[in-house]
Design a protein around this motif. Structure first.
Motif, PDB file in Angstrom:
ATOM      1  N   LEU A 151       0.814  -1.226   0.000  1.00 50.87           N
ATOM      2  CA  LEU A 151       0.000   0.000   0.000  1.00 50.87           C
ATOM      3  C   LEU A 151       0.841   1.267   0.000  1.00 50.87           C
ATOM      4  CD1 LEU A 151      -2.898  -0.859   2.480  1.00 50.87           C
ATOM      5  CD2 LEU A 151      -3.130  -0.262   0.066  1.00 50.87           C
ATOM      6  N   ALA A 152       2.040   1.192   0.529  1.00 49.91           N
ATOM      7  CA  ALA A 152       2.876   2.395   0.638  1.00 49.91           C
ATOM      8  C   ALA A 152       3.157   3.028  -0.716  1.00 49.91           C
ATOM      9  CB  ALA A 152       4.189   2.051   1.344  1.00 49.91           C
ATOM     10  N   THR A 153       3.107   2.235  -1.781  1.00 46.87           N
ATOM     11  CA  THR A 153       3.393   2.786  -3.108  1.00 46.87           C
ATOM     12  C   THR A 153       2.371   3.839  -3.527  1.00 46.87           C
ATOM     13  OG1 THR A 153       2.145   0.964  -4.129  1.00 46.87           O
ATOM     14  CG2 THR A 153       4.517   0.666  -3.874  1.00 46.87           C
ATOM     15  N   VAL A 154       1.169   3.814  -2.921  1.00 50.01           N
ATOM     16  CA  VAL A 154       0.129   4.781  -3.281  1.00 50.01           C
ATOM     17  C   VAL A 154       0.539   6.193  -2.886  1.00 50.01           C
ATOM     18  CG1 VAL A 154      -2.317   5.374  -2.966  1.00 50.01           C
ATOM     19  CG2 VAL A 154      -1.615   2.988  -3.006  1.00 50.01           C
ATOM     20  N   GLY A 155       1.469   6.316  -1.948  1.00 53.83           N
ATOM     21  CA  GLY A 155       1.894   7.634  -1.483  1.00 53.83           C
ATOM     22  C   GLY A 155       2.402   8.532  -2.597  1.00 53.83           C
ATOM     23  N   ILE A 156       2.939   7.931  -3.650  1.00 55.80           N
ATOM     24  CA  ILE A 156       3.487   8.752  -4.731  1.00 55.80           C
ATOM     25  C   ILE A 156       2.392   9.553  -5.424  1.00 55.80           C
ATOM     26  CG2 ILE A 156       3.255   6.990  -6.513  1.00 55.80           C
ATOM     27  CD1 ILE A 156       6.191   9.452  -6.044  1.00 55.80           C
ATOM     28  N   LEU A 157       1.149   9.108  -5.337  1.00 58.66           N
ATOM     29  CA  LEU A 157       0.043   9.807  -6.000  1.00 58.66           C
ATOM     30  C   LEU A 157      -0.269  11.145  -5.340  1.00 58.66           C
ATOM     31  CD1 LEU A 157      -2.390   6.821  -6.685  1.00 58.66           C
ATOM     32  CD2 LEU A 157      -0.723   7.860  -8.235  1.00 58.66           C
ATOM     33  N   VAL A 158       0.167  11.323  -4.090  1.00 57.84           N
ATOM     34  CA  VAL A 158      -0.026  12.617  -3.427  1.00 57.84           C
ATOM     35  C   VAL A 158       1.315  13.317  -3.199  1.00 57.84           C
ATOM     36  CG1 VAL A 158      -2.201  12.011  -2.332  1.00 57.84           C
ATOM     37  CG2 VAL A 158      -0.053  11.491  -1.149  1.00 57.84           C
ATOM     38  N   GLY A 159       2.367  12.796  -3.835  1.00 58.10           N
ATOM     39  CA  GLY A 159       3.657  13.465  -3.770  1.00 58.10           C
ATOM     40  C   GLY A 159       4.623  12.951  -2.730  1.00 58.10           C
ATOM     41  N   VAL A 160       4.331  11.813  -2.096  1.00 60.37           N
ATOM     42  CA  VAL A 160       5.255  11.219  -1.112  1.00 60.37           C
ATOM     43  C   VAL A 160       6.122  10.209  -1.848  1.00 60.37           C
ATOM     44  CG1 VAL A 160       5.474   9.964   1.049  1.00 60.37           C
ATOM     45  CG2 VAL A 160       3.546  11.520   0.698  1.00 60.37           C
ATOM     46  N   THR A 161       7.406  10.475  -1.922  1.00 59.42           N
ATOM     47  CA  THR A 161       8.310   9.653  -2.733  1.00 59.42           C
ATOM     48  C   THR A 161       8.672   8.351  -2.033  1.00 59.42           C
ATOM     49  OG1 THR A 161       9.250  11.649  -3.717  1.00 59.42           O
ATOM     50  CG2 THR A 161      10.513   9.617  -3.937  1.00 59.42           C
ATOM     51  N   ASN A 162       8.582   7.263  -2.768  1.00 55.90           N
ATOM     52  CA  ASN A 162       9.058   5.940  -2.356  1.00 55.90           C
ATOM     53  C   ASN A 162       9.143   5.073  -3.615  1.00 55.90           C
ATOM     54  OD1 ASN A 162       6.359   5.174  -2.854  1.00 55.90           O
ATOM     55  ND2 ASN A 162       5.824   5.403  -0.687  1.00 55.90           N
ATOM     56  N   LEU A 163       9.074   3.765  -3.480  1.00 55.27           N
ATOM     57  CA  LEU A 163       9.178   2.904  -4.660  1.00 55.27           C
ATOM     58  C   LEU A 163       8.040   3.119  -5.652  1.00 55.27           C
ATOM     59  CD1 LEU A 163      10.385  -0.441  -3.037  1.00 55.27           C
ATOM     60  CD2 LEU A 163      11.664   1.005  -4.627  1.00 55.27           C
ATOM     61  N   GLY A 164       6.951   3.731  -5.208  1.00 55.82           N
ATOM     62  CA  GLY A 164       5.874   4.056  -6.132  1.00 55.82           C
ATOM     63  C   GLY A 164       6.322   4.995  -7.242  1.00 55.82           C
ATOM     64  N   TYR A 165       7.416   5.736  -6.998  1.00 58.71           N
ATOM     65  CA  TYR A 165       7.960   6.632  -8.020  1.00 58.71           C
ATOM     66  C   TYR A 165       8.324   5.868  -9.285  1.00 58.71           C
ATOM     67  CZ  TYR A 165      11.407   9.546 -10.428  1.00 58.71           C
ATOM     68  OH  TYR A 165      12.105  10.251 -11.382  1.00 58.71           O
ATOM     69  N   LEU A 166       8.826   4.640  -9.122  1.00 56.53           N
ATOM     70  CA  LEU A 166       9.211   3.846 -10.285  1.00 56.53           C
ATOM     71  C   LEU A 166       7.998   3.502 -11.142  1.00 56.53           C
ATOM     72  CD1 LEU A 166      11.780   1.406  -8.612  1.00 56.53           C
ATOM     73  CD2 LEU A 166      12.235   3.555  -9.832  1.00 56.53           C
ATOM     74  N   PHE A 167       6.839   3.348 -10.519  1.00 61.74           N
ATOM     75  CA  PHE A 167       5.630   3.048 -11.283  1.00 61.74           C
ATOM     76  C   PHE A 167       5.177   4.257 -12.091  1.00 61.74           C
ATOM     77  CE2 PHE A 167       4.474   0.030  -7.585  1.00 61.74           C
ATOM     78  CZ  PHE A 167       5.382  -0.902  -8.062  1.00 61.74           C
ATOM     79  N   THR A 168       4.988   5.376 -11.421  1.00 59.18           N
ATOM     80  CA  THR A 168       4.457   6.563 -12.097  1.00 59.18           C
ATOM     81  C   THR A 168       5.441   7.119 -13.126  1.00 59.18           C
ATOM     82  OG1 THR A 168       5.271   7.953 -10.283  1.00 59.18           O
ATOM     83  CG2 THR A 168       3.000   7.181 -10.143  1.00 59.18           C
ATOM     84  N   ASN A 169       6.704   7.190 -12.753  1.00 58.00           N
ATOM     85  CA  ASN A 169       7.698   7.719 -13.690  1.00 58.00           C
ATOM     86  C   ASN A 169       7.868   6.800 -14.888  1.00 58.00           C
ATOM     87  OD1 ASN A 169       9.869   9.827 -14.165  1.00 58.00           O
ATOM     88  ND2 ASN A 169      11.126   7.966 -14.194  1.00 58.00           N
ATOM     89  N   GLY A 170       7.886   5.486 -14.612  1.00 58.12           N
ATOM     90  CA  GLY A 170       8.031   4.536 -15.708  1.00 58.12           C
ATOM     91  C   GLY A 170       6.852   4.552 -16.658  1.00 58.12           C
ATOM     92  N   LEU A 171       5.645   4.696 -16.106  1.00 58.16           N
ATOM     93  CA  LEU A 171       4.455   4.743 -16.964  1.00 58.16           C
ATOM     94  C   LEU A 171       4.404   6.030 -17.772  1.00 58.16           C
ATOM     95  CD1 LEU A 171       1.785   3.268 -14.524  1.00 58.16           C
ATOM     96  CD2 LEU A 171       2.684   2.196 -16.599  1.00 58.16           C
ATOM     97  N   GLN A 172       4.760   7.144 -17.141  1.00 57.18           N
ATOM     98  CA  GLN A 172       4.720   8.431 -17.843  1.00 57.18           C
ATOM     99  C   GLN A 172       5.743   8.474 -18.978  1.00 57.18           C
ATOM    100  OE1 GLN A 172       5.318  11.286 -14.739  1.00 57.18           O
ATOM    101  NE2 GLN A 172       3.228  11.116 -13.942  1.00 57.18           N
ATOM    102  N   ARG A 173       6.907   7.892 -18.733  1.00 52.33           N
ATOM    103  CA  ARG A 173       7.974   7.915 -19.737  1.00 52.33           C
ATOM    104  C   ARG A 173       8.004   6.658 -20.597  1.00 52.33           C
ATOM    105  NH1 ARG A 173      13.314   9.141 -16.480  1.00 52.33           N
ATOM    106  NH2 ARG A 173      14.131   9.237 -18.607  1.00 52.33           N
ATOM    107  N   ARG A 174       7.058   5.735 -20.293  1.00 52.49           N
ATOM    108  CA  ARG A 174       6.951   4.472 -21.036  1.00 52.49           C
ATOM    109  C   ARG A 174       8.244   3.669 -20.980  1.00 52.49           C
ATOM    110  NH1 ARG A 174       3.290   6.098 -26.392  1.00 52.49           N
ATOM    111  NH2 ARG A 174       1.541   6.976 -25.194  1.00 52.49           N
ATOM    112  N   ILE A 175       8.821   3.607 -19.786  1.00 53.81           N
ATOM    113  CA  ILE A 175      10.024   2.804 -19.561  1.00 53.81           C
ATOM    114  C   ILE A 175       9.590   1.544 -18.828  1.00 53.81           C
ATOM    115  CG2 ILE A 175      12.339   2.734 -18.569  1.00 53.81           C
ATOM    116  CD1 ILE A 175      12.388   5.764 -18.657  1.00 53.81           C
ATOM    117  N   VAL A 176       9.370   0.480 -19.569  1.00 58.97           N
ATOM    118  CA  VAL A 176       8.851  -0.761 -18.983  1.00 58.97           C
ATOM    119  C   VAL A 176       9.805  -1.342 -17.932  1.00 58.97           C
ATOM    120  CG1 VAL A 176       8.119  -3.126 -19.497  1.00 58.97           C
ATOM    121  CG2 VAL A 176       7.496  -1.260 -21.038  1.00 58.97           C
ATOM    122  N   PRO A 177      11.118  -1.366 -18.156  1.00 60.28           N
ATOM    123  CA  PRO A 177      12.021  -1.909 -17.137  1.00 60.28           C
ATOM    124  C   PRO A 177      11.917  -1.181 -15.793  1.00 60.28           C
ATOM    125  CG  PRO A 177      13.165  -1.734 -19.223  1.00 60.28           C
ATOM    126  CD  PRO A 177      11.853  -1.034 -19.395  1.00 60.28           C
TER     127      PRO A 177
END
Length: 234
Positions: A151-177
């Motif tokens: 659940l902690a990964t959801v924090g990135i959606l309100v601006g709290v940085t953690n491993l969720g950053y890899l999801f949002t940044n990867g999806l926005q930049r289309r970096i699958v790895p």
């Protein structure tokens, strides 16, 4: 694969941040759940209310909770405090029932024996009730730990940085790895914490270890057990 190798420092840094946020919420949730679970076990009239109310907390959508908490409490939505408080609430939702069920599992005869030996209620709780309830509480704690790390990964959606950053940044930049790296690291972190909790449970509760009885040796020469017994009787 090359993206992962080029960004190991970033992944490591985010993993440590994610672990800190999750660990704080797990510990706080456990500490809060102990007295609540004890009250739910001790006072039957309150049990249903406490378990129902705390259980309903888990039904609150995580994103909505992260937005509502700063408004109600008054801190910044972008702070780690916001995420940790939300994760603690979800941890309490799981752990209260686990503590109450664990205390329910303790044999009343053991409690009466401890009381007869002069144990007061407080001493009996820490020396008898909680240790014997340990396996059930530990099972709830393991579920809480894995759930909190996820659940902690959801924090990135309100601006709290953690491993969720890899999801949002990867999806926005289309970096699958990058997205795959986030998934793998979150899963690995959850497995490691779960394994550590299992080892801690075995160390703190050695009486829960099972004794494995070695199987009987088969009869030599292809003889059946029955024929071996018949020969022994002869």
């Amino acid at each position: 694969m090359s993206w992962i190798l080029d960004n190991l420092d970033l992944i490591g840094e985010l993993t440590l941040v994610h672990l800190r946020q999750s660990a704080l919420a797990i510990v706080l949730g456990f500490v809060i759940s102990l007295p609540l679970g004890w009250v739910a076990w001790r006072y039957r009239l309150l049990r249903g209310w406490i378990i129902t109310v705390t259980g309903l907390l888990y039904t609150i959508p995580s994103l909505a909770l992260l937005i509502l908490l700063p408004t109600v409490i008054g801190y910044s939505a972008l702070s780690e405090t916001n995420l940790i408080v939300a994760l603690t609430i979800y941890a309490v939702a799981i752990m209260v029932r686990a503590v109450a069920d664990g205390l329910d599992s303790v044999d009343d005869a053991v409690r009466r024996s401890a009381t007869a030996m002069g144990f007061g209620s407080r001493r009996r709780f820490w020396a008898v009730d909680l240790p014997l309830a340990g396996p059930v509480v530990l099972a709830g704690l393991r579920v809480t730990a894995v759930s909190t790390i996820s659940l902690a990964t959801v924090g990135i959606l309100v601006g709290v940085t953690n491993l969720g950053y890899l999801f949002t940044n990867g999806l926005q930049r289309r970096i699958v790895p990058e997205v795959l790296a986030g998934i793998i690291v979150v899963m690995a972190l959850a497995l490691v914490i779960d394994g550590l909790l299992v080892l801690a449970g075995k160390a703190l509760m050695p009486w829960t270890r099972r004794t494995i009885t070695p199987p009987a040796a088969p009869a030599r020469g292809g003889e059946s057990i029955a024929s071996a017994e018949a020969g022994a009787a002869a």
